[in-house]
Design an enzyme around this catalytic site. Sequence first.
Site, short mmCIF file in Angstrom:
data_model
loop_
_atom_site.label_atom_id
_atom_site.label_comp_id
_atom_site.label_asym_id
_atom_site.label_seq_id
_atom_site.Cartn_x
_atom_site.Cartn_y
_atom_site.Cartn_z
N CYS A 168 25.42 69.67 44.99
CA CYS A 168 24.83 69.81 43.66
C CYS A 168 24.92 71.27 43.21
O CYS A 168 26.01 71.78 42.99
CB CYS A 168 23.39 69.28 43.69
N ASP A 225 27.96 59.65 37.91
CA ASP A 225 27.12 60.85 37.80
C ASP A 225 26.85 61.13 36.32
O ASP A 225 27.76 61.47 35.57
CB ASP A 225 27.82 62.03 38.45
N HIS A 261 25.19 60.69 41.11
CA HIS A 261 24.99 62.06 41.60
C HIS A 261 24.20 61.99 42.91
O HIS A 261 23.42 61.09 43.15
CB HIS A 261 24.21 62.86 40.55
#
Length: 292
Positions: A168, A225, A261
Site C-alpha cells: 500500500c 482496487d 486493495h
Amino acid sequence: MRDYSDFDSLLPAVPFNRRQFMVSAIGAGFALAVQPVVAQTVITTDSVGLSAGEIKVTTGDGEMPAYRAQPASGGNWPIILVVQEIFGVHEYIKDVCRRLAKLGYLALAPELYARQGDPRQYSNIEELLGKVVSKVPDAQVLADLDACVAWAVAHGGNAARLGITGFCWGGRITWLYAAHNPRLKAGVAWYGRIVGVPSELNPRHPLDIAGKLYAPVLGLYGGLDQGIPLDSVEKMRKALAESADPASKASTIHVYDQAPHAFHADYRPSYRKTEADDGWRRLQAWFRQHGV
C-alpha cells in the site's frame, strides 16, 4: 549522484530539519484504525531458528525504531527492506519479516513515521492520514531506508544482495526507492499508488520515475482496487515497456482481476488467500531471479 562505494555514505551527510523523534519503540498488536482484526485468517510465523525483535537504526538526526528478523546463525544474509502500510509497523508487518527470515533473508521494517507520530493511537483512518501520514516527506523516508541498509550491512547483511518490498503506502515507496538507490537489485511493490499531484513533501510519484529505475520492480495489483484505478496501472505498465532504461524495461506488473486493495493483508477482510499466496510465490521467484 551520491557515492555508494562506502555504505557509511548511505547515512545523510546533513541532518534534515525535522522534529524530534516522537516514537522511540514499536508496540505490539495492530493499529486502532484497522480494528477489528479478522482473527481467523491471521498468519502467525514463529521465531524458531530466527533472531527477531526491535532494533535501533542510527539516522542523521537520532535513532529510529525498526523490527528485524534474520536466521539465528550464519551471516552474509541477503537484505530485504520491508516498508509498512499506512498503519505503521504492527504485527502483520513483523510477521512478513519473519516469513522472509525463514527464507534466509535479513528483513528489516523501520517505523518510518517515528518523527511525525504514532499511527497506533488513531482509530480513524482520515485522522491518521491528516495528522501523520500526510506530513511524512519522501526525502526523509528514502534517507531512512538508506540508513537501514547501512545498519543491515554492519550487522551481517550482504550489500550485494539488496531487495525491497512494500505494501500500500509502502508499495509506492518501493517504486521510488528503486529509482533512488543504485545498489538495489530488485523490488516488489504490493498495490502501491502510482499517480498523484506533486507537492513539496511528495515531489514525484511512481509514474514520474518509471523510466529511471536502478532495479527492476514487480508490481502486484488488484483489479477491484477502488483506490488505484486500473488506467493508472496500465499507464505505468506502458511507461515501463517503452523505457530505454534496462531496469525499467525488465520491470513487470501483474494484476489479479478479482482482488481488492490489500489482498495480501491477512488480518483484514480484504485478504484473498489464493492471490496472496500466488503473489508471495512471485515475490520469491522475482528476488531469486534478480540475485537477492
